[in-house]
Write an enzyme that holds these catalytic residues in place. Structure first.
Site, PDB file in Angstrom:
ATOM      1  N   ASP A 178     -12.850  42.713 -28.267  1.00  8.57           N
ATOM      2  CA  ASP A 178     -14.414  42.980 -27.925  1.00  8.57           C
ATOM      3  C   ASP A 178     -14.520  44.014 -26.402  1.00  8.57           C
ATOM      4  OD1 ASP A 178     -17.348  41.822 -25.859  1.00  8.57           O
ATOM      5  OD2 ASP A 178     -16.988  41.009 -27.805  1.00  8.57           O
ATOM      6  N   HIS A 218     -19.722  40.378 -21.901  1.00 10.25           N
ATOM      7  CA  HIS A 218     -20.355  39.976 -23.842  1.00 10.25           C
ATOM      8  C   HIS A 218     -18.806  39.028 -23.950  1.00 10.25           C
ATOM      9  CE1 HIS A 218     -20.348  40.828 -27.694  1.00 10.25           C
ATOM     10  NE2 HIS A 218     -21.976  40.772 -27.954  1.00 10.25           N
ATOM     11  N   SER A 396     -23.293  39.214 -32.728  1.00 12.67           N
ATOM     12  CA  SER A 396     -22.317  39.253 -31.859  1.00 12.67           C
ATOM     13  C   SER A 396     -22.109  37.865 -31.653  1.00 12.67           C
ATOM     14  CB  SER A 396     -22.665  39.459 -29.881  1.00 12.67           C
ATOM     15  OG  SER A 396     -23.088  41.121 -30.600  1.00 12.67           O
TER      16      SER A 396
END
Length: 535
Positions: A178, A218, A396
């Site tokens: 990520d 994220h 996601s």
């Protein structure tokens, strides 16, 4: 005037050839391969070797590191900067001027040079397709500060049935690729992971740094859907799994080096013995439009990252990837590595099991069903970097929710191969008999893989006679008073649909020709799919 034009053309050519480009240089061989193959522990951890042994996967030259003398000669070449390595593809990601990159072709061990700008490759197609507006899917996520709990995103998958059997991911290792993991080492929902030493390590492939508790937030949110633990607020799908955290994405810009970082990280994950790779990254468009992909590239074999993902699967790893969040754009199709054949590509649904509008669709350019499966990605419950439990939208998050459940399932069936686990998941999904390019094979039922349909109902279910001549009868729990049964041809055409009850559980198949058919059975808390043979 002619002289002015000539000078202008020359100046343009000089600028063009002095501009830095990204490219991959591929090598012809690995001259010392046999030395490494004779001593595999120099390349791979014992856990990685055990994974191969357990799945009958032989070592081969892709496991061997890139030849160091080749790397050194490329590094010493004028104007060349090495950005990433790939032993699987026997290549380096490099940066330099077009002239300096082209000069590498004169090295005897170089097989080919491929520019990220396809127009610079002599055999490349012209990049004249519609350029898309898709970006990395993580940039599309939004957070609403509404507190809640994560029950629905687990129960939708019947994941609680695995958890109740103490299958919570223990003994399985997930690598998260990520953009960053800030505060994972300090935020409350990750305390259990830290205290129990379930974060096994990581690396920042962007900055080439051992500090992976940095970068974009994220990855922190992604990890929380699997490993987060805050009672009455957030329980991840694999709270007892272990994790490696790899940063491969640089958030402020989009460049194909991120695909190479991803492959390098996947190779590291393989060498460490991980079972599952989950990635909520997707690539289609880059800041330099000459580097951008087009839909025709989404065939599973063109994109560097997709080829790497396919090799990861060949090593016995299950690779899970987000479908993307471009469903409402002019180019709504899945990106890379979601286009890879063996990758489990995950789309998003709402809490009511309706496809999220933003969820990217299939098929792959070569016509395969994509996405493969679905999970909740609208109002998914996650932890932010401050430990607040919030909801957020995006494939996601549907992706790691699935990855965590896979760890639990594989814990329940430790002798299964990655291919077998992948197939079990597809066959448990509610649209397995009639997949489509919005939902793929549908929403998996992880509980059904254990024969445990739901904590609310008994797991009594049978279909008989099978093979059948004139009718089939469905026997199911008395708590399910009504059910909807559908019969499909092998091509996915719905032929019969009928509501049945416990008092009248018979379905006529007399009108069907002899052959193989698929059924779906839906009742409250119970979903089944299977095959029926008509005699």
């Amino acid at each position: 005037m002619k002289h002015i034009f000539t000078f202008t053309l020359l100046l343009f050519s000089l600028v063009m050839f002095s501009q830095e480009e990204d490219a991959w240089v591929y090598f012809k061989d690995k001259p010392n391969a046999q030395l490494f193959l004779n001593k595999p522990s120099d390349m791979l951890s014992q856990r990685s070797l055990d994974r191969r042994t357990n799945q009958n996967i032989a070592l081969n030259s892709t496991d061997v590191p890139v030849e160091k003398t080749y790397i050194n000669q490329v590094k010493a070449s004028a104007g060349i900067k090495i950005m990433a390595h790939s032993k699987w593809l026997n290549a380096l990601h490099i940066r330099g001027t077009q002239i300096n990159i082209q000069a590498l072709k004169s090295l005897s061990f170089v097989d080919k040079v491929v520019f990220a700008n396809k127009a610079l490759n002599t055999t490349a197609k012209k990049v004249n397709e519609n350029l898309v507006t898709q970006t990395n899917d993580k940039l599309k996520t939004t957070v609403d500060y509404a507190y809640g709990n994560s029950a629905n995103q687990i129960q939708m998958l019947n994941g609680q049935a695995l958890h109740k059997q103490n299958y919570t991911g223990a003994g399985k290792i997930i690598a998260v690729l990520d953009g960053g993991f800030p505060n994972v080492n300090t935020a409350e929902p990750f305390k259990k992971l830290i205290d129990n030493h379930q974060i096994l390590g990581g690396y920042d492939f962007v900055s080439k740094s051992e500090n992976f508790y940095t970068g974009d937030n994220h990855g922190t949110m992604v990890l929380s859907t699997m490993g987060g633990y805050k009672e009455n607020a957030l329980i991840g799908t694999a709270p007892d799994a272990s994790y490696y955290l790899f940063i491969t994405e640089y958030d402020p810009t989009e460049n194909p080096v991120e695909e190479s970082n991803w492959v390098e990280a996947a190779e590291k994950a393989d060498s460490l013995g991980v079972d599952i790779i989950t990635t909520s990254l997707g690539y289609f468009e880059y800041d330099n439009v000459n580097y951008s992909h087009t839909y025709s590239d989404m065939n599973g074999t063109t994109n560097f990252i997709s080829r790497g993902a396919e090799i990861a699967f060949s090593k016995g790893i299950i690779v899970v990837a987000s479908a993307g969040n471009e469903g409402t754009t002019s180019e709504p199709h899945i990106g890379a590595p979601a286009d890879a054949v063996s990758v489990l590509t995950v789309g998003s649904v709402t809490s009511a099991k309706v496809k999220s509008g933003f969820s990217s669709i299939g098929p792959s350019f070569d016509g395969r069903i994509k996405p493969d499966i679905m999970a909740q990605g609208t109002a998914a419950v996650v932890s932010d970097v401050n430990g607040n439990i919030v909801t957020t939208n995006g494939t996601s998050f549907s992706c790691p929710i699935i990855a965590g459940m896979i760890a639990c399932l594989w814990q329940a069936y430790p002798s299964k191969t990655n291919k077998e686990i992948r197939q079990m998941i597809l066959e448990s999904s509610d649209k397995f008999a009639a997949p489509n390019n919005n939902y793929g094979y549908g929403i998996p039922n992880f509980g059904s893989t254990l024969g445990v349909e739901s904590f609310q109902v008994l797991s009594h279910f049978s279909v008989f006679p099978n093979p059948a001549k004139t009718f089939v009868s469905f026997s199911f729990s008395n708590e399910n008073y009504n059910a909807l049964v559908s019969i499909y041809s092998v091509l996915g055409q719905k032929l019969i649909e009928k509501k049945i009850t416990n008092q009248n559980p018979i379905l006529s198949v007399e009108a069907l020709d002899s052959g193989l058919y698929f059924y779906t059975f839906d009742a409250e808390g119970l979903h089944k799919t299977g095959k029926i043979i008509k005699q």
